[in-house]
Design a protein around this motif. Structure first.
Motif, mmCIF file in Angstrom:
data_model
loop_
_atom_site.group_PDB
_atom_site.id
_atom_site.type_symbol
_atom_site.label_atom_id
_atom_site.label_comp_id
_atom_site.label_asym_id
_atom_site.label_seq_id
_atom_site.Cartn_x
_atom_site.Cartn_y
_atom_site.Cartn_z
ATOM 1 N N VAL A 124 0.940 -1.296 0.042
ATOM 2 C CA VAL A 124 0.041 -0.055 -0.044
ATOM 3 C C VAL A 124 1.043 1.111 -0.021
ATOM 4 C CG1 VAL A 124 -1.759 -1.417 1.172
ATOM 5 C CG2 VAL A 124 -0.189 -0.026 2.486
ATOM 6 N N GLY A 125 0.240 2.402 -0.161
ATOM 7 C CA GLY A 125 1.064 3.747 -0.161
ATOM 8 C C GLY A 125 1.193 4.335 -1.553
ATOM 9 N N GLY A 126 1.593 5.448 -1.761
ATOM 10 C CA GLY A 126 1.997 6.024 -2.879
ATOM 11 C C GLY A 126 2.857 5.479 -3.894
ATOM 12 N N PHE A 127 4.185 4.672 -3.109
ATOM 13 C CA PHE A 127 5.109 4.368 -3.941
ATOM 14 C C PHE A 127 4.633 2.829 -4.301
ATOM 15 C CE2 PHE A 127 9.722 2.350 -3.851
ATOM 16 C CZ PHE A 127 9.796 3.159 -4.975
ATOM 17 N N ALA A 128 3.458 2.425 -3.780
ATOM 18 C CA ALA A 128 3.018 0.938 -4.154
ATOM 19 C C ALA A 128 3.003 0.691 -5.811
ATOM 20 C CB ALA A 128 1.817 0.721 -3.480
ATOM 21 N N GLY A 129 2.847 1.718 -6.595
ATOM 22 C CA GLY A 129 2.562 1.640 -8.088
ATOM 23 C C GLY A 129 3.908 1.608 -8.625
ATOM 24 N N SER A 130 5.047 1.648 -7.896
ATOM 25 C CA SER A 130 6.407 1.647 -8.791
ATOM 26 C C SER A 130 6.502 0.224 -9.343
ATOM 27 C CB SER A 130 7.494 1.874 -7.524
ATOM 28 O OG SER A 130 8.725 1.684 -7.974
ATOM 29 N N PRO A 131 6.857 -0.122 -10.308
ATOM 30 C CA PRO A 131 7.231 -1.402 -11.059
ATOM 31 C C PRO A 131 8.472 -1.728 -10.372
ATOM 32 C CG PRO A 131 7.747 0.448 -12.773
ATOM 33 C CD PRO A 131 6.985 1.083 -11.706
ATOM 34 N N SER A 132 9.259 -1.115 -10.159
ATOM 35 C CA SER A 132 10.693 -1.561 -9.566
ATOM 36 C C SER A 132 10.380 -2.173 -8.274
ATOM 37 C CB SER A 132 11.809 -0.547 -9.181
ATOM 38 O OG SER A 132 12.216 0.105 -10.636
ATOM 39 N N LEU A 133 9.479 -1.642 -7.227
ATOM 40 C CA LEU A 133 9.342 -1.996 -6.137
ATOM 41 C C LEU A 133 8.590 -3.337 -6.313
ATOM 42 C CD1 LEU A 133 9.042 -1.924 -3.071
ATOM 43 C CD2 LEU A 133 7.084 -0.539 -3.417
ATOM 44 N N ARG A 134 7.392 -3.480 -7.106
ATOM 45 C CA ARG A 134 6.629 -4.720 -7.208
ATOM 46 C C ARG A 134 7.329 -5.925 -7.675
ATOM 47 N NH1 ARG A 134 2.773 -1.199 -9.836
ATOM 48 N NH2 ARG A 134 3.437 -2.325 -11.719
ATOM 49 N N GLU A 135 8.290 -5.658 -8.674
ATOM 50 C CA GLU A 135 8.793 -6.833 -9.161
ATOM 51 C C GLU A 135 10.099 -7.304 -8.315
ATOM 52 O OE1 GLU A 135 10.107 -9.614 -11.767
ATOM 53 O OE2 GLU A 135 8.087 -8.397 -11.998
ATOM 54 N N TYR A 136 10.643 -6.457 -7.619
ATOM 55 C CA TYR A 136 11.843 -6.612 -6.685
ATOM 56 C C TYR A 136 11.116 -7.571 -5.370
ATOM 57 C CZ TYR A 136 15.768 -6.204 -3.588
ATOM 58 O OH TYR A 136 17.031 -6.465 -3.014
ATOM 59 N N LEU A 137 10.034 -7.014 -4.849
ATOM 60 C CA LEU A 137 9.421 -7.771 -3.912
ATOM 61 C C LEU A 137 8.924 -9.195 -4.308
ATOM 62 C CD1 LEU A 137 7.736 -4.842 -1.674
ATOM 63 C CD2 LEU A 137 10.140 -5.854 -1.373
ATOM 64 N N ILE A 138 8.455 -9.229 -5.413
ATOM 65 C CA ILE A 138 7.937 -10.613 -6.021
ATOM 66 C C ILE A 138 9.152 -11.572 -6.005
ATOM 67 C CG2 ILE A 138 6.852 -11.825 -8.190
ATOM 68 C CD1 ILE A 138 5.321 -9.191 -8.515
ATOM 69 N N ARG A 139 10.056 -10.740 -6.696
ATOM 70 C CA ARG A 139 11.181 -12.004 -6.957
ATOM 71 C C ARG A 139 11.947 -12.324 -5.271
ATOM 72 N NH1 ARG A 139 14.723 -10.454 -12.216
ATOM 73 N NH2 ARG A 139 12.955 -9.884 -13.466
ATOM 74 N N HIS A 140 11.700 -11.397 -4.571
ATOM 75 C CA HIS A 140 12.364 -11.587 -3.029
ATOM 76 C C HIS A 140 11.341 -12.831 -2.571
ATOM 77 C CE1 HIS A 140 15.064 -10.707 0.276
ATOM 78 N NE2 HIS A 140 13.941 -11.011 1.012
#
Length: 360
Positions: A124-140
């Motif tokens: 959640v949050g304003g940065f939640a839409g970042s493609p870098s954040l989403r993909e990095y956490l998915i891989r982690h």
């Protein structure tokens, strides 16, 4: 933490890149810190943080507009832009993403130690839409799931984002009932006008140009006026005008500088820049155009000014004249320096704050 860290890291990067340019970028009320904050708010927040992808195979460089920035390819400055390699932005993001992943993993491990098995992580949050954040956490999380022996899914809550997007679509389809494109501030450009060519010069004290020997009054031409009764079009062109500058014959470079101003009260052009009518005017940027090539290629010649009675005044000099076109495109003010029917320089200033909220 994410947003503030990224901003701080990028702020440090800009300071390191622009420190050597401080002498000519800072003038009047314009400071390097203010310039950097403006880039962060208008460029980094709006563009980079929302769409930058550390996994992008094209590895495209990022560019950040800065009016008046002098070209220097060695420093990564070109066409009024700071050029930042993909790798530098990637490093900023990775440092932040690594910290986020570590905190997330620690929370999951803490829950597991208490007998709670986490199967979903909600982003959640304003940065939640970042493609870098989403993909990095998915891989982690994929790696963590393999290690822990149970699946953990990343869920990005997008319902609020969808609601905002839907509202924007409805607003776009119903512009007739929305706020009109009326300016709440005036935007102008500094002009040196021949003394008494305009009645507004009045008793303003002129100055004598040390090169051509003629008298001028420094004024502001308000090309866009606040509270104009006619709403602006989404793509509106102001009346083009001629800019001219004089240079000594031994001047190393022919740098033409135009100064842009904003005011919440001024609307009348041709008054002295020191007039009470312009007392609240603030400089917001510069357009710098290098016309040295005109002399080097023999396209202009040096001469003295000749008065109506035939007398010559001033020193032998070069005069550069070109056309300036100012457009309002969407919520941006765009300036184009044109010579020989070609655009030789362009600049952009975001003026969204001058419109009422909701204006497209």
């Amino acid at each position: 933490m994410t947003s503030s860290y990224l901003n701080e890291a990028f702020r440090k990067l800009l300071h390191e890149r622009l420190e050597t340019e401080r002498d000519y970028l800072e003038h009047g009320r314009i400071t390097l810190d203010g310039i950097i904050e403006n880039i962060i708010i208008n460029e980094f927040e709006y563009k980079t943080k929302r769409r930058f992808d550390i996994y992008d195979k094209q590895k495209m460089q990022e560019t950040y507009y800065l009016a008046g920035l002098e070209n220097d390819r060695r420093k990564g400055f070109w066409d009024s832009c700071i050029i930042v390699p993909h790798k530098q932005i990637e490093d900023i993001f990775l440092t932040c993403l690594t910290q986020i992943a570590a905190i997330m993993e620690a929370q999951i491990e803490m829950a597991r130690a208490k007998g709670v098995f986490v199967d979903k992580v909600v982003l959640v949050g304003g940065f939640a839409g970042s493609p870098s954040l989403r993909e990095y956490l998915i891989r982690h999380l994929d790696s963590l799931s393999d290690r822990l022996g149970f699946d953990i899914e990343l869920v990005a809550r997008q319902n609020k984002i969808a609601a905002v997007a839907s509202g924007a679509v409805l607003r776009a389809l119903n512009k007739e009932n929305g706020p009109k494109r009326i300016l709440r501030s005036s935007y102008g450009i500094r002009r040196d006008e021949p003394h008494h060519i305009q009645k507004q010069h009045g008793t303003a004290k002129p100055f004598r140009d040390p090169v051509d020997g003629l008298l001028y009054v420094r004024t502001i031409d308000w090309v866009l006026k606040r509270d104009d009764k006619n709403a602006l079009e989404p793509n509106q062109i102001c009346q083009p005008f001629i800019c001219d500058h004089t240079f000594r014959v031994n001047e190393p470079r022919f740098l033409c500088q135009e100064y842009l101003y904003v005011s919440d009260s001024a609307t009348e052009s041709h008054y002295s820049i020191n007039s009470p009518r312009n007392r609240k005017a603030e400089e917001i940027g510069r357009i710098v155009v290098d016309f040295t090539f005109l002399r080097d290629q023999g396209l202009i010649e040096a001469k003295r000014e000749t008065l109506a009675d035939g007398r010559e005044v001033g020193k032998k000099h070069y005069r550069v004249a070109y056309t300036m076109v100012i457009k309002v495109i969407g919520r941006d003010l765009r300036c184009y320096a044109i010579y020989g029917k070609k655009i030789v320089k362009r600049a952009r200033i975001n003026i969204a704050s001058t419109f009422q909220p909701g204006v497209e």
